[in-house]
Motif scaffolding. Structure first.
Motif, short mmCIF file in Angstrom:
data_model
loop_
_atom_site.label_atom_id
_atom_site.label_comp_id
_atom_site.label_asym_id
_atom_site.label_seq_id
_atom_site.Cartn_x
_atom_site.Cartn_y
_atom_site.Cartn_z
N LEU A 45 5.14 27.07 43.75
CA LEU A 45 4.06 26.90 42.78
C LEU A 45 4.38 25.76 41.82
CD1 LEU A 45 1.45 27.72 41.33
CD2 LEU A 45 2.78 29.47 40.12
N LYS A 46 5.61 25.72 41.31
CA LYS A 46 6.00 24.64 40.40
C LYS A 46 5.92 23.29 41.08
CE LYS A 46 8.92 27.43 37.44
NZ LYS A 46 10.28 27.80 37.08
N GLU A 47 6.31 23.23 42.34
CA GLU A 47 6.24 21.97 43.10
C GLU A 47 4.78 21.53 43.26
OE1 GLU A 47 7.45 18.61 44.84
OE2 GLU A 47 8.77 20.10 43.97
N LEU A 48 3.91 22.48 43.55
CA LEU A 48 2.49 22.17 43.68
C LEU A 48 1.93 21.67 42.35
CD1 LEU A 48 -0.23 22.17 45.20
CD2 LEU A 48 -0.43 24.60 44.64
N GLU A 49 2.29 22.34 41.27
CA GLU A 49 1.81 21.92 39.95
C GLU A 49 2.32 20.52 39.59
OE1 GLU A 49 1.31 26.32 37.86
OE2 GLU A 49 3.21 25.26 37.67
N ARG A 50 3.59 20.23 39.92
CA ARG A 50 4.13 18.90 39.66
C ARG A 50 3.39 17.84 40.47
NH1 ARG A 50 9.45 20.23 41.27
NH2 ARG A 50 9.88 21.97 39.93
N THR A 51 3.13 18.14 41.73
CA THR A 51 2.41 17.20 42.59
C THR A 51 1.01 16.94 42.07
OG1 THR A 51 3.67 18.01 44.50
CG2 THR A 51 1.65 16.79 44.95
N LEU A 52 0.34 17.99 41.61
CA LEU A 52 -1.01 17.83 41.07
C LEU A 52 -0.98 17.01 39.78
CD1 LEU A 52 -2.44 21.39 41.72
CD2 LEU A 52 -3.20 19.26 42.79
N ALA A 53 0.03 17.22 38.95
CA ALA A 53 0.16 16.47 37.69
C ALA A 53 0.40 14.99 37.99
CB ALA A 53 1.29 17.03 36.85
N LEU A 54 1.21 14.70 38.98
CA LEU A 54 1.46 13.30 39.37
C LEU A 54 0.20 12.65 39.94
CD1 LEU A 54 4.99 13.46 41.03
CD2 LEU A 54 4.36 12.27 38.93
N ALA A 55 -0.57 13.40 40.69
CA ALA A 55 -1.79 12.86 41.30
C ALA A 55 -2.82 12.51 40.22
CB ALA A 55 -2.37 13.86 42.28
N LYS A 56 -2.82 13.28 39.13
CA LYS A 56 -3.78 13.02 38.06
C LYS A 56 -3.39 11.85 37.19
CE LYS A 56 -5.58 17.69 37.63
NZ LYS A 56 -5.73 18.87 36.77
N SER A 57 -2.09 11.54 37.14
CA SER A 57 -1.64 10.45 36.24
C SER A 57 -1.72 9.09 36.89
CB SER A 57 -0.22 10.70 35.78
OG SER A 57 0.66 10.75 36.88
#
Length: 88
Positions: free
Chosen positions: A76-88
């Motif tokens: 879950l943390k990895e998915l959240e990190r990936t989503l945060a990077l995709a938004k930036s």
């Protein structure tokens, strides 16, 4: 001697708390997946999560369940990190 009114398959307190942890993890994973912008990726991840939880539904050993919860939280943390990077 009085008989118990509880059904025979009643969960212990520890089992109940673990179940709540698993359900919370499942909801958090599904909420994170809703943020995936691509529809096909979102569907793939949702199906993957559902299948993983179904596949492990019959696990009963405490150590195994704790390990799976830990792995799920890391994913879950990895998915959240990936989503945060995709938004930036």
């Amino acid at each position: 001697m009085a008989t118990s009114r509880l059904p025979p398959a009643t969960l212990t307190l520890k089992q109940f708390l673990r179940r709540q942890q698993v359900l919370l993890l499942y909801r958090r994973i599904l909420q994170a997946i809703q943020q995936v912008p691509n529809n096909s990726d979102r569907k793939y991840l949702k199906d993957w999560a559902r299948e993983e939880f179904k596949r492990n539904k019959s696990a009963t050993e405490e150590v195994t369940i704790r390990m799976m919860i830990t792995q799920g939280n890391m994913q879950l943390k990895e998915l959240e990190r990936t989503l945060a990077l995709a938004k930036s």
